[in-house]
Design a protein around this motif. Structure first.
Motif, mmCIF file in Angstrom:
data_model
loop_
_atom_site.group_PDB
_atom_site.id
_atom_site.type_symbol
_atom_site.label_atom_id
_atom_site.label_comp_id
_atom_site.label_asym_id
_atom_site.label_seq_id
_atom_site.Cartn_x
_atom_site.Cartn_y
_atom_site.Cartn_z
ATOM 1 N N VAL A 168 14.513 50.794 17.627
ATOM 2 C CA VAL A 168 15.261 50.987 18.873
ATOM 3 C C VAL A 168 14.341 50.768 20.080
ATOM 4 C CG1 VAL A 168 16.445 52.686 20.320
ATOM 5 C CG2 VAL A 168 17.006 52.503 17.892
ATOM 6 N N ALA A 169 13.136 51.342 20.033
ATOM 7 C CA ALA A 169 12.182 51.182 21.135
ATOM 8 C C ALA A 169 11.803 49.717 21.317
ATOM 9 C CB ALA A 169 10.930 52.019 20.865
ATOM 10 N N LEU A 170 11.662 49.005 20.210
ATOM 11 C CA LEU A 170 11.292 47.592 20.262
ATOM 12 C C LEU A 170 12.360 46.760 20.974
ATOM 13 C CD1 LEU A 170 9.575 45.101 19.191
ATOM 14 C CD2 LEU A 170 11.182 45.112 17.278
ATOM 15 N N PHE A 171 13.597 46.859 20.508
ATOM 16 C CA PHE A 171 14.646 46.005 21.063
ATOM 17 C C PHE A 171 15.090 46.452 22.452
ATOM 18 C CE2 PHE A 171 15.121 44.770 16.578
ATOM 19 C CZ PHE A 171 15.043 43.389 16.739
ATOM 20 N N ALA A 172 14.873 47.719 22.774
ATOM 21 C CA ALA A 172 15.177 48.181 24.131
ATOM 22 C C ALA A 172 14.314 47.440 25.151
ATOM 23 C CB ALA A 172 14.949 49.685 24.240
ATOM 24 N N GLU A 173 13.056 47.155 24.768
ATOM 25 C CA GLU A 173 12.177 46.405 25.664
ATOM 26 C C GLU A 173 12.354 44.893 25.516
ATOM 27 O OE1 GLU A 173 8.344 47.303 26.908
ATOM 28 O OE2 GLU A 173 8.269 49.288 25.981
ATOM 29 N N MET A 174 12.703 44.453 24.333
ATOM 30 C CA MET A 174 12.844 43.023 24.108
ATOM 31 C C MET A 174 14.025 42.433 24.880
ATOM 32 S SD MET A 174 13.165 40.907 20.492
ATOM 33 C CE MET A 174 11.613 41.522 19.839
ATOM 34 N N TYR A 175 15.098 43.203 24.977
ATOM 35 C CA TYR A 175 16.295 42.680 25.632
ATOM 36 C C TYR A 175 16.828 43.557 26.765
ATOM 37 C CZ TYR A 175 16.572 39.428 21.719
ATOM 38 O OH TYR A 175 16.293 38.449 20.806
ATOM 39 N N GLY A 176 16.419 44.816 26.795
ATOM 40 C CA GLY A 176 16.949 45.716 27.809
ATOM 41 C C GLY A 176 16.078 45.820 29.045
ATOM 42 N N PHE A 177 15.106 46.725 28.987
ATOM 43 C CA PHE A 177 14.221 46.958 30.140
ATOM 44 C C PHE A 177 12.778 46.761 29.707
ATOM 45 C CE2 PHE A 177 11.574 49.704 32.808
ATOM 46 C CZ PHE A 177 11.941 49.257 34.082
ATOM 47 N N PRO A 178 12.058 45.753 30.253
ATOM 48 C CA PRO A 178 10.685 45.440 29.828
ATOM 49 C C PRO A 178 9.659 46.410 30.419
ATOM 50 C CG PRO A 178 11.312 43.980 31.604
ATOM 51 C CD PRO A 178 12.531 44.827 31.303
ATOM 52 N N THR B 244 6.863 47.706 29.346
ATOM 53 C CA THR B 244 5.454 47.320 29.227
ATOM 54 C C THR B 244 5.064 46.302 30.277
ATOM 55 O OG1 THR B 244 5.460 47.758 26.847
ATOM 56 C CG2 THR B 244 3.744 46.278 27.683
ATOM 57 N N ILE B 245 5.906 45.305 30.484
ATOM 58 C CA ILE B 245 5.607 44.263 31.473
ATOM 59 C C ILE B 245 5.602 44.847 32.884
ATOM 60 C CG2 ILE B 245 6.468 42.128 32.505
ATOM 61 C CD1 ILE B 245 7.392 41.304 29.724
ATOM 62 N N TYR B 246 6.507 45.759 33.180
ATOM 63 C CA TYR B 246 6.513 46.400 34.491
ATOM 64 C C TYR B 246 5.225 47.187 34.721
ATOM 65 C CZ TYR B 246 11.204 45.386 36.222
ATOM 66 O OH TYR B 246 12.312 44.750 36.727
ATOM 67 N N LEU B 247 4.813 47.942 33.710
ATOM 68 C CA LEU B 247 3.609 48.757 33.862
ATOM 69 C C LEU B 247 2.349 47.912 33.979
ATOM 70 C CD1 LEU B 247 4.369 51.631 31.313
ATOM 71 C CD2 LEU B 247 4.539 51.707 33.815
ATOM 72 N N LEU B 248 2.353 46.757 33.331
ATOM 73 C CA LEU B 248 1.170 45.884 33.350
ATOM 74 C C LEU B 248 1.314 44.722 34.326
ATOM 75 C CD1 LEU B 248 0.433 45.603 29.513
ATOM 76 C CD2 LEU B 248 -0.581 47.191 31.154
ATOM 77 N N SER B 249 2.391 44.710 35.110
ATOM 78 C CA SER B 249 2.687 43.557 35.961
ATOM 79 C C SER B 249 1.569 43.248 36.956
ATOM 80 C CB SER B 249 4.005 43.770 36.704
ATOM 81 O OG SER B 249 3.935 44.940 37.514
ATOM 82 N N GLY B 250 0.940 44.291 37.524
ATOM 83 C CA GLY B 250 -0.144 44.057 38.479
ATOM 84 C C GLY B 250 -1.305 43.325 37.848
ATOM 85 N N TRP B 251 -1.752 43.790 36.700
ATOM 86 C CA TRP B 251 -2.872 43.164 35.997
ATOM 87 C C TRP B 251 -2.488 41.778 35.492
ATOM 88 C CZ3 TRP B 251 -3.517 41.643 30.840
ATOM 89 C CH2 TRP B 251 -4.831 41.288 30.488
ATOM 90 N N LEU B 252 -1.272 41.659 34.931
ATOM 91 C CA LEU B 252 -0.831 40.373 34.388
ATOM 92 C C LEU B 252 -0.729 39.310 35.473
ATOM 93 C CD1 LEU B 252 1.964 41.588 31.925
ATOM 94 C CD2 LEU B 252 -0.242 40.587 31.297
ATOM 95 N N SER B 253 -0.214 39.692 36.654
ATOM 96 C CA SER B 253 -0.058 38.714 37.739
ATOM 97 C C SER B 253 -1.407 38.234 38.261
ATOM 98 C CB SER B 253 0.762 39.332 38.876
ATOM 99 O OG SER B 253 0.099 40.462 39.425
#
Length: 224
Positions: free
Chosen positions: A49-59, A61-70
């Motif tokens: 459930v946690a996996l697919f919630a981020e895969m298709y629902g609300f990302p 991990t990407i939001y939390l790491l968006s500053g570093w990733l950008s």
């Protein structure tokens, strides 16, 4: 499970459908009966459930790491589905992430895990039905093939779509399965006595002996 880059997230119906499909597969192969079985199945379901919630629902991990990733990858839009395959980007792989080596490994682990889960259940069901100790098939090589199967499936999904939540959950679930296996062994030892102790002496708990083929164990009935 693939989705085009045009509409990557907020697809909660797709998240629910995919989660239910994999949970149903696991349920049909594992068929939990005891409280321990349901605990094992529930923890695995929470991971899915946690996996697919981020895969298709609300990302998350990407939001939390968006500053570093950008900063590290300014040319990449991480809010597209393909870019959500973080390992593909972080390792500098090229091409469609659904056909890279990570996705291939993911598929191998997931398919192997579900196959092992199914094969283990068939052996265990037959053994329980006639009151014997399960020692054939996957049980010939490890004492807890069903737990190994769940871990293989989770590793497969981590290759494909790692998230902070599932990365945190994974070692916790592995430790949970180790504890459950130890408790389970105590109960089986009480039921089968020396037969189980002899079996446990030559059969590893989780990791099979590499390069060693063992002949089929004899079917042993419990001593009362």
């Amino acid at each position: 499970m693939n989705q085009s880059e045009g509409s990557a997230y907020g697809l909660w119906s797709l998240a629910v459908i995919n989660a239910l499909i994999f949970i149903f597969f696991a349920f049909s192969f594992f068929k939990p009966h005891s409280k321990r079985d349901w605990r094992t199945f529930s923890t695995f379901s929470a991971f899915i459930v946690a996996l697919f919630a981020e895969m298709y629902g609300f990302p998350l991990t990407i939001y939390l790491l968006s500053g570093w990733l950008s900063k590290q990858f300014p040319q990449i839009n991480f809010f597209t589905h393909d870019s959500g395959h973080l390992l593909h980007t972080l390792l500098g792989l090229k091409g469609d992430p659904h056909f890279d080596i990570l996705h291939i490994l993911s598929t191998v682990f997931i398919v192997t895990g579900f196959w092992l889960l199914s094969a283990s259940w068939q052996v265990l069901y037959k053994a329980q039905k006639i009151g014997t100790l399960a020692m054939s098939g996957p049980y010939q090589h490890v004492r807890h093939p069903q737990y190994v199967a769940f871990v293989l499936v989770m590793i497969g999904f981590l290759f494909q779509w790692p998230t902070l939540v599932t990365l945190i959950m994974f070692p916790i679930l592995v430790w949970t399965y180790v504890r459950l296996s130890i408790r389970e062994e105590k109960g089986v030892e009480l039921e089968f006595g020396d037969a189980y102790r002899k079996y446990a002496q030559v059969t590893p708990r989780f990791f099979p002996h590499l390069g060693e083929y063992k002949g089929s164990h004899k079917t042993l009935k419990p001593k009362y």
